[in-house]
Write a protein that holds these residues in place. Structure first.
Motif, short mmCIF file in Angstrom:
data_model
loop_
_atom_site.label_atom_id
_atom_site.label_comp_id
_atom_site.label_asym_id
_atom_site.label_seq_id
_atom_site.Cartn_x
_atom_site.Cartn_y
_atom_site.Cartn_z
N TYR A 76 3.06 1.39 -3.62
CA TYR A 76 2.24 2.06 -4.90
C TYR A 76 1.88 3.08 -4.68
CZ TYR A 76 2.83 -2.70 -7.19
OH TYR A 76 3.10 -3.87 -7.94
N TYR A 77 1.05 3.64 -3.47
CA TYR A 77 0.37 4.72 -3.41
C TYR A 77 1.55 6.12 -3.02
CZ TYR A 77 -2.99 8.29 -2.39
OH TYR A 77 -3.69 9.60 -2.64
N SER A 113 5.51 5.03 -6.37
CA SER A 113 5.21 4.10 -7.55
C SER A 113 6.53 4.82 -8.64
CB SER A 113 3.84 4.21 -8.32
OG SER A 113 3.69 5.62 -8.46
N SER A 142 -1.69 2.83 -10.10
CA SER A 142 -0.90 2.72 -8.89
C SER A 142 -1.55 3.35 -7.59
CB SER A 142 0.63 3.33 -8.98
OG SER A 142 1.43 2.63 -10.13
N ALA A 159 0.70 -1.20 0.14
CA ALA A 159 0.07 0.10 -0.11
C ALA A 159 0.86 1.08 -0.07
CB ALA A 159 -0.86 -0.03 1.17
N GLN A 160 1.79 1.33 0.81
CA GLN A 160 2.64 2.46 0.77
C GLN A 160 3.60 2.63 -0.31
OE1 GLN A 160 4.16 4.74 2.90
NE2 GLN A 160 2.48 4.76 4.48
N GLY A 199 -2.64 0.87 -4.51
CA GLY A 199 -2.28 1.33 -2.91
C GLY A 199 -3.33 1.40 -2.03
#
Length: 228
Positions: A117-118, A121, A136, A114-115, A140
């Motif tokens: 991709y958000y 990225s 992305s 989560a961290q 996330g």
């Protein structure tokens, strides 16, 4: 003849000087972007990442030069601000490893994905295991929501702030309703009056769906994805 030769040489020099100025300009802009601070909010939300959390594949190419130790330190700081963390070994796992663990219901892997991709990225470049099939930022939030409905209620506050910062009042309010139902605390209070009656009803329906997912006995198994 000498005059012609002079103009040819002068033209070449002028072209070289313009090219030099262009390279210096690009380098200066890159240096400014690389040195820009990442203002981290109370829930560990980075301002620049919110403005463009996903980035294009071409932007991700810049990730080849990323300082991974510094990136990990920033991620730790965001998590600390948000009130959650993962064991140390998860910070050095590859996307492939984290994705495999997340599919098995690993909460810590979901939070790391989560961290990354958000917020990160653009720095992931073309790292093996990168998911090109989904935006992305949305991916996330999916991993954040999977962690939240699986029992990590602190993440509800993070999701409320993410959606609020994006200007998505409907989903922010849905997560607030979910947080109220599971007894989770949150920092950002949503005013339902900013939504139409129809959107308020949609938010209630989404919150009910989230709650039903959270009540499933196998909530720690791979979830069907976050809302939106």
């Amino acid at each position: 003849m000498k005059t012609v030769l002079f103009f040819v040489i002068a033209s070449v020099c002028l072209l070289l000087m313009r090219n030099h100025d262009f390279v210096e300009s690009v380098s200066a802009k890159t240096a400014i972007n690389d040195s820009a601070p990442s203002s981290i909010g109370p829930a560990g939300i980075s301002g620049p990442a919110l403005a463009s959390p996903s980035g294009s594949p071409f932007e991700r190419l810049a990730g080849n030069k990323v300082d991974k130790p510094a990136l990990i330190l920033e991620r730790k700081e965001r998590m600390k601000k948000g009130g959650y963390f993962t064991p140390e070994e998860y910070f050095s796992m590859s996307l492939t490893q984290l994705t495999a663990r997340a599919k098995s219901g690993d909460m810590y892997a979901r939070l790391q994905l989560a961290q990354q991709y958000y917020f990160e990225s653009n720095s992931l470049a073309f790292e093996e295991g990168f998911d090109f099939d989904m935006n992305s930022a949305e991916l996330g939030k999916k991993y954040f929501s999977d962690a939240a409905v699986a029992g990590h209620v602190l993440i509800t506050s993070v999701l409320i702030q993410l959606y609020d910062a994006e200007g998505d009042a409907l989903h922010a309010y849905a997560w607030q309703l979910f947080a109220d139902r599971v007894g989770a605390n949150y920092r950002t209070q949503q005013d339902p009056r900013q939504l139409s009656a129809a959107d308020q009803e949609k938010a209630r329906q989404l919150a009910a769906q989230l709650f039903n997912r959270a009540m499933q006995p196998l909530a720690l198994t791979p979830a069907a994805g976050g809302i939106k």
